[in-house]
Design an enzyme around this catalytic site. Structure first.
Site, short mmCIF file in Angstrom:
data_model
loop_
_atom_site.label_atom_id
_atom_site.label_comp_id
_atom_site.label_asym_id
_atom_site.label_seq_id
_atom_site.Cartn_x
_atom_site.Cartn_y
_atom_site.Cartn_z
N GLN A 298 -26.04 -38.19 14.52
CA GLN A 298 -26.07 -36.95 13.76
C GLN A 298 -27.33 -36.14 14.06
OE1 GLN A 298 -26.41 -37.41 9.51
NE2 GLN A 298 -25.34 -35.52 9.10
N HIS B 102 14.02 14.32 -18.49
CA HIS B 102 13.12 14.31 -17.34
C HIS B 102 13.85 13.83 -16.08
CE1 HIS B 102 9.01 13.90 -15.51
NE2 HIS B 102 9.67 13.05 -14.74
N GLU B 103 14.51 12.69 -16.18
CA GLU B 103 15.22 12.15 -15.03
C GLU B 103 16.44 13.01 -14.67
OE1 GLU B 103 13.89 9.93 -13.29
OE2 GLU B 103 12.31 9.46 -14.73
N PHE C 30 -25.03 -47.89 10.47
CA PHE C 30 -25.67 -46.79 9.76
C PHE C 30 -26.73 -46.11 10.63
CE2 PHE C 30 -29.43 -45.56 7.26
CZ PHE C 30 -28.89 -44.51 6.53
N HIS D 89 15.24 15.83 -12.46
CA HIS D 89 15.08 15.42 -11.06
C HIS D 89 16.44 15.38 -10.36
CE1 HIS D 89 10.86 14.50 -11.05
NE2 HIS D 89 10.96 13.57 -12.02
N ASP E 191 4.31 12.63 -10.71
CA ASP E 191 5.08 13.64 -9.96
C ASP E 191 4.18 14.80 -9.54
OD1 ASP E 191 7.41 12.18 -10.32
OD2 ASP E 191 7.86 13.16 -12.22
#
Length: 625
Positions: A137, A433-434, A130, A437, A509
């Site tokens: 350390q 709509h489609e 220890f 297009h 769009d």
């Protein structure tokens, strides 16, 4: 080395004393139940012991009683050695006189002392261990200049090829032949540096891989290390940034120290823009942690030190924000652009990722490559993975073309949402709509042909019209851009022409059409009124790492003219859509009615609307039109 202070020595001694006290206390607790040795000695002094047996710590006495009777007593001794040490003279005398008839062999008397001392020795050893760890350390913390354990922050958290799985070579990289040819010189130098140094050539110290996300920059860097067969240290730019001041610069030093020890080696810094942003601007001033890290990186790459045998590869998709000192020759001598793959590159990438996937006979990777223009290597890998998941979901043994097609739509727009409740009015609106297009696309020669029309919701979209390019396009003409705006507005115009009303479904769009029109005016110089002038820069956005200044570099008067030109371009496209859809009203109705009944229309069926509308599936609709 700093000497240990008296305070530290006092602390260590207190710890040791506490441990020894605990051991002695435990031993006394174990001995509380031990017999009184004076009583056992009394039995021997009175010559009452006729025979005894000692086995390990168990003592059995056979005592003489009145009337030639005997009795037996058993004791658990805490220390058999102490029993033998106290009574061995008396035992020898009674054996010689015959009062003690005999005893059994006493095993392990010499080792009993070590046995009793073993706990103490173990505790002393643990105390020493220890203290040694505590001392080391503290020394490490002193050498690192911080609190105990803080020096670990200065270590670069690198990864090697062994940490990242199997070895990667150029055979695993497809669709980047020119990029691999550029990097082949790096590989040849690492394999045979004498070939270059004999001619006085200097190999590039650094190579910067630039390109959109997902194009394979990290994979190419791994392939360079795999081909050269040298050490490969990989770290992310964000790994240098830490809460504590000075940690980033320390990690840069540690990274190059590791590379020098393992030279020849390749250091790969992914997303270098996290640490390489331009200095002296923005909110950070000239002394923030990120800039100190960058300063250390600049020194390591081309300072007074020598990094022979160490080559730095870095990847970024934000070259515009990197510091100019980082990009100059001597640091990053080469900048290799890793762009989107063309149709041949996409097909090669698909072949690489399809090696371990069973494909059905109807699968054509060439057709998939043709249909995936704009996909990166990561997108294509994800496409094949999604197709495999779809095939496994349906318990198929092979991946079919339909699986690939569905996976492509899933990657582009998200999964189908057939369970979504859609009103009849919404379905009718989406169908027209489609259809709008699709009809506009068919009438414009510069646009890619229609591949599929659907009114099945996907992601946020209520429906979609898919066009597949017949070839890759590096540039777009003004005519193509204007007609692309018209395609974007086709759905809105169809709603107005057929239903006499408009909806919010065309918002995306309209946004896309507006962006194209504004780019035509401000970036591409396609406005006759404003001329061939760029009125904006795509790098003008305000962000930390750039000067906090007004992004717009033109007057209010010019801004008004730009808005007028954008509006004029969009209005011309809108009027053209109205002309097309009014002239093709019958085809618009047939397409929309077919979608209402079947939800999806493929390219062959859509072509019949214009070529042979009297076909069987359209006969019922002709009577209604």
């Amino acid at each position: 080395m700093r000497r240990i202070s008296p305070r530290d020595v006092t602390l260590y001694l207190m710890v040791i004393l506490m441990m020894l006290f605990a051991v002695s206390t435990l031993q006394r607790m174990d001995q509380e139940d031990a017999p009184d040795y004076s009583q056992i000695r009394t039995y021997f002094s009175q010559e009452r012991v006729k025979y005894f047996t000692l086995e390990d710590e168990t003592l059995t006495l056979t005592l003489r009683e009145s009337g030639n009777q005997t009795s037996t007593l058993t004791y658990q001794l805490a220390d058999p050695y102490l029993f033998y040490f106290d009574l061995h003279e008396l035992i020898d005398q009674q054996l010689a006189a015959g009062t003690l008839e005999g005893y059994d062999y006493i095993p392990g008397l010499e080792s009993s002392w070590w046995y009793n001392m073993l706990p103490t020795l173990v505790m002393i050893g643990l105390a020493v261990l220890f203290l040694f760890l505590l001392y080391r350390q503290r020394m490490s913390a002193m050498n690192g200049g911080g609190a105990p354990g803080a020096s670990r922050f200065g270590h670069a958290r690198t990864k090697t090829l062994s940490d990242q799985g199997k070895k990667v070579t150029f055979d695993d990289v497809a669709g980047a032949e020119e990029e691999k040819a550029e990097l082949q010189e790096i590989v040849d130098f690492l394999r045979d540096p004498q070939k270059f140094t004999s001619l006085g050539a200097r190999i590039p110290k650094g190579v910067l891989l630039v390109g959109p996300p997902g194009t394979g920059k990290t994979l190419i860097a791994k392939a360079v290390a795999g081909e050269a067969g040298v050490h490969f240290l990989s770290i992310s730019g964000s790994d240098f940034v830490e809460l504590y001041v000075g940690v980033g610069a320390s990690r840069v030093r540690d990274l190059f120290d590791q590379a020098k020890k393992e030279a020849p080696a390749i250091v790969f810094i992914d997303e270098i823009d996290a640490v390489g942003r331009q200095r002296g601007t923005g909110l950070g001033g000239g002394h923030d942690e990120r800039e100190q890290t960058l300063n250390q990186l600049l020194v390591e790459m081309d300072g007074f030190g020598s990094n022979e045998g160490v080559i730095v590869l870095a990847a970024t998709n934000r070259q515009d924000i990197l510091d100019p000192a980082l990009l100059r020759p001597g640091r990053f001598d080469r900048q290799i652009y890793v762009g989107l793959p063309d149709i041949k590159g996409r097909e090669d990438i698909l072949k690489v990722h399809a090696k371990k996937k069973p494909l059905a006979e109807d699968v054509s990777l060439h057709d998939v490559a043709r249909a995936t223009a704009g996909f990166t290597g990561a997108d294509l890998e994800n496409l094949l993975n999604e197709a495999a998941l779809l095939a496994a979901r349906e318990d198929k043994r092979f991946i079919t073309m339909s699986d690939l097609h569905e996976a492509m739509l899933k990657v582009i727009a998200g999964p189908e949402k057939k369970s979504r409740v859609v009103t009849e009015q919404s379905r009718k609106l989406t169908a027209y709509h489609e259809a709008g297009h699709a009809v506009v696309i068919h009438e414009l020669d510069s646009q890619d042909p229609v591949h599929q029309i659907t009114i099945v919701p996907r992601g946020p979209a209520g429906g979609m019209t898919i066009s597949l390019p017949s070839e890759d396009k590096a540039y777009l003409s003004r005519k193509e851009l204007e007609e692309r705006i018209a395609v974007c507005l086709g759905g809105r115009v169809a709603e107005q022409v057929v239903l006499g009303d408009i909806s919010t479904g065309a918002s995306s769009d309209i946004q896309k059409a507006s962006q194209i029109a504004r780019s035509m005016v401000t970036k591409y110089g396609m406005s006759e009124k404003l001329g061939t002038i760029a009125y904006g820069n795509e790098n003008d956005e305000v962000f930390i790492g750039r000067t906090m200044a007004q992004a717009r570099a033109y007057s209010e008067e010019v801004a008004g003219q730009i808005d007028q030109e954008v509006k004029a371009i969009v209005e011309r496209a809108y009027r053209r859509c109205e002309e097309i859809l009014n002239g093709r009203r019958k085809e618009l109705e047939l397409t929309a009615r077919y979608l209402l009944d079947h939800e999806t229309m493929d390219a062959e069926t859509f072509a019949k609307v214009f070529d042979d509308p009297g076909a069987g599936e359209f006969a019922p609709y002709l009577e209604q039109v």
